[in-house]
Design a protein around this motif. Structure first.
Motif, short mmCIF file in Angstrom:
data_model
loop_
_atom_site.label_atom_id
_atom_site.label_comp_id
_atom_site.label_asym_id
_atom_site.label_seq_id
_atom_site.Cartn_x
_atom_site.Cartn_y
_atom_site.Cartn_z
N PRO A 96 4.67 -3.69 27.54
CA PRO A 96 3.91 -2.49 27.14
C PRO A 96 4.48 -1.75 25.94
N ASP A 97 5.77 -1.92 25.67
CA ASP A 97 6.38 -1.23 24.53
C ASP A 97 6.42 -2.07 23.26
N PHE A 98 5.74 -3.21 23.28
CA PHE A 98 5.75 -4.11 22.13
C PHE A 98 5.33 -3.37 20.87
N GLU A 99 6.18 -3.44 19.85
CA GLU A 99 5.93 -2.73 18.60
C GLU A 99 5.50 -3.72 17.51
N TYR A 100 4.31 -3.54 17.02
CA TYR A 100 3.78 -4.38 15.95
C TYR A 100 2.63 -3.62 15.32
N SER A 101 2.65 -3.49 14.01
CA SER A 101 1.65 -2.66 13.33
C SER A 101 0.56 -3.49 12.68
N ILE A 102 -0.62 -2.93 12.65
CA ILE A 102 -1.76 -3.54 11.97
C ILE A 102 -2.32 -2.52 10.99
N SER A 103 -2.55 -2.96 9.77
CA SER A 103 -3.21 -2.12 8.78
C SER A 103 -4.34 -2.91 8.14
N ILE A 104 -5.26 -2.19 7.56
CA ILE A 104 -6.39 -2.86 6.90
C ILE A 104 -6.18 -2.82 5.39
N SER A 105 -6.55 -3.89 4.73
CA SER A 105 -6.55 -3.94 3.27
C SER A 105 -7.98 -4.19 2.82
N LYS A 131 2.43 6.24 8.78
CA LYS A 131 3.66 6.73 8.13
C LYS A 131 3.64 8.25 8.24
N ASN A 132 4.65 8.80 8.84
CA ASN A 132 4.71 10.24 9.10
C ASN A 132 3.48 10.72 9.85
N GLY A 133 3.00 9.87 10.79
CA GLY A 133 1.86 10.24 11.62
C GLY A 133 0.50 10.04 10.97
N LYS A 134 0.48 9.55 9.73
CA LYS A 134 -0.79 9.37 9.02
C LYS A 134 -1.15 7.88 8.94
N PRO A 135 -2.42 7.53 9.16
CA PRO A 135 -2.82 6.12 9.06
C PRO A 135 -2.65 5.59 7.64
N VAL A 136 -2.28 4.32 7.54
CA VAL A 136 -2.03 3.69 6.24
C VAL A 136 -3.15 2.72 5.91
N ILE A 137 -3.69 2.83 4.71
CA ILE A 137 -4.78 1.95 4.25
C ILE A 137 -4.39 1.33 2.91
N TYR A 138 -4.57 0.03 2.80
CA TYR A 138 -4.29 -0.69 1.55
C TYR A 138 -5.61 -0.97 0.82
N ILE A 139 -5.52 -0.95 -0.50
CA ILE A 139 -6.66 -1.33 -1.35
C ILE A 139 -6.21 -2.49 -2.23
N TRP A 140 -6.97 -3.59 -2.19
CA TRP A 140 -6.69 -4.72 -3.08
C TRP A 140 -7.63 -4.61 -4.28
N ASN A 141 -7.06 -4.30 -5.42
CA ASN A 141 -7.85 -3.88 -6.59
C ASN A 141 -8.53 -5.03 -7.33
N TYR A 142 -9.80 -4.80 -7.67
CA TYR A 142 -10.52 -5.60 -8.66
C TYR A 142 -11.03 -4.64 -9.72
N ASP A 143 -10.77 -4.93 -10.99
CA ASP A 143 -11.25 -4.04 -12.04
C ASP A 143 -12.78 -4.02 -12.07
N GLY A 144 -13.32 -2.83 -12.31
CA GLY A 144 -14.76 -2.70 -12.48
C GLY A 144 -15.49 -2.20 -11.26
N PHE A 145 -14.76 -1.92 -10.18
CA PHE A 145 -15.41 -1.42 -8.97
C PHE A 145 -14.93 0.01 -8.70
N LEU A 146 -14.59 0.36 -7.51
CA LEU A 146 -14.22 1.74 -7.22
C LEU A 146 -12.83 2.08 -7.79
N THR A 147 -12.69 3.29 -8.28
CA THR A 147 -11.42 3.74 -8.84
C THR A 147 -10.51 4.29 -7.73
#
Length: 413
Positions: free
Chosen positions: A130-139, A171-187
């Motif tokens: 039950p205490d297994f520590e493993y993180s998942i984030s979305i990119s 991180k510091n209680g805040k959810p972490v989100i990754y962005i994989w950048n492609y030029d020409g789309f959202l900034t």
């Protein structure tokens, strides 16, 4: 009635004595089983190593994304990204070598479904530990991204994923989100605005693989930036040395001047898109682990204690040949063994991988046993509890015992 000569009886007796002595010696040389959970044991270490993870594969050589071509084949075969057996294998194996979690790339509905299933699969490990520590984030893969799609994706993450798992990366209680950048789309600013719109409180930590040289001190549109694989040439000699040194020097300066909150580094074993359908003849020679070692040495020596987080690029991009997941023909699980050593140096803690590689071999057996159960080739009610016992021994770093228990499922013992 069979008559044995005295000589024959003597030989049989000697053979039995030797066999019993051998068994006794085997029991004497085997260490007592560990009783404490070690794999995924919660840690206060602020340094994190996370793996970039592709969730777009469909089972079989002609399956989704495998059919586009790969320079190497996975050791466990062409697996499905929507298989709980695959997820268990990847989570257990990566955790054992010291990786803290997975950054799962999401671009399509298939990827998102794989992500959601990955989250559910970890609950199988939680049932055992039950205490297994493993993180998942979305990119979020920025290619073809629109504002409306990003709003929907961020909303799904906030409302449907994060509340239903304790494993989402923070991180510091805040959810972490990754962005994989492609030029020409959202900034970067558009992503920040979308994040703040959906997360009206506790604004998420955002990371992007695109260094903004015009970043404003204290604004933190992106909280950190991560480097991405660079350096390929036709002969494979350029591993990105100039780029990565420039990146570290720039980002460390950014942190000192409050343009990013923390420094994120990256390592890659090599790169090879010469076999994939969209390839551009880009190649970084692995040089039998030398390339990987040079990138880790920058983190562990040149910029020692200046890199807060590390991204492994990648766990399983077999299409572009940057995977550290074990491939067929690879000797002694080379890249996972190297990874365990480098992470141990980075975090200042010993590796959990034994010299005989039982912890690496056992993970493969667990996958094979789990896949038989998942595919209906072993009775779930009978064999799944045995699988749980194998996983429990794995989490306690009893690699050989875990291997044997999983093998009993495979051989129906």
């Amino acid at each position: 009635m069979i008559n044995f000569s005295k000589k024959t009886i003597c030989l049989i007796f000697v053979s039995v004595v030797i066999m019993l002595a051998s068994c006794e010696n085997d029991n004497e040389t085997r260490e007592p089983l560990h009783e404490i959970f070690e794999v995924g044991n919660p840690s206060a270490n602020a340094k994190k190593v996370l793996m970039h993870y592709l969730a777009w594969f469909g089972e079989g050589k002609e399956g989704r994304h495998w059919s586009y071509g790969t320079p190497r084949k996975p050791l466990i075969g062409y697996y499905s990204s929507q298989s709980w057996a695959t997820h268990l294998y990847h989570v257990l194996l990566s955790s054992a070598v010291g990786i803290d979690g997975a950054i799962i790339n999401v671009r399509t509905d298939y990827d998102q479904k794989s992500f959601d299933m990955f989250v559910e699969s970890i609950k199988r490990i939680d049932e055992i530990y039950p205490d297994f520590e493993y993180s998942i984030s979305i990119s979020y893969d920025d290619q073809d991204a629109t504002e409306s799609a990003a709003l929907s994706n961020f909303s799904h993450l906030k409302n449907d994923i994060i509340p239903n798992t304790r494993h989402y990366l923070t991180k510091n209680g805040k959810p972490v989100i990754y962005i994989w950048n492609y030029d020409g789309f959202l900034t970067s600013q558009e992503y920040r605005d979308i994040a703040n719109t959906i997360f009206t409180s506790n604004a998420p930590i955002l990371l992007k693989n695109d260094l903004d040289l015009d970043a404003v001190p204290g604004k933190y549109v992106m909280n950190s930036i991560y480097p991405w694989v660079q350096g390929w040439t036709n002969e494979g000699s350029n591993w990105g040395e100039g780029y990565i040194n420039w990146f570290y020097n720039t980002q460390i300066d950014f942190k000192l001047n409050n343009k990013v909150e923390f420094v994120t580094g990256a390592v890659w074993p090599g790169f090879d898109d010469r076999n994939v359908s969209w390839g551009q003849n880009r190649w970084i020679d692995r040089k039998n682990g030398e390339t990987y070692g040079k990138l880790w040495n920058l983190i562990n020596k040149t910029y020692e204690n200046k890199v807060d987080w590390v991204v492994l690029e990648t766990w399983n991009d077999f299409n572009e040949g940057s995977e550290i997941e074990t491939a067929e023909g690879e000797v002694d699980y080379q890249y996972l063994d190297l990874t365990a050593g480098h992470i141990g140096t980075y975090k200042g803690k010993p590796s959990l991988i034994d010299s005989e590689k039982w912890m690496l071999r056992a993970a493969v057996k667990i996958y094979q046993a789990a896949k038989l159960i998942e595919d209906g080739n072993r009775n779930y009610a009978i064999y799944y509890p045995k699988l749980q016992k194998s996983i429990e021994q794995y989490l306690k770093t009893n690699g050989q015992k875990s291997f044997e228990l999983a093998d009993e499922i495979i051989t129906r013992l």
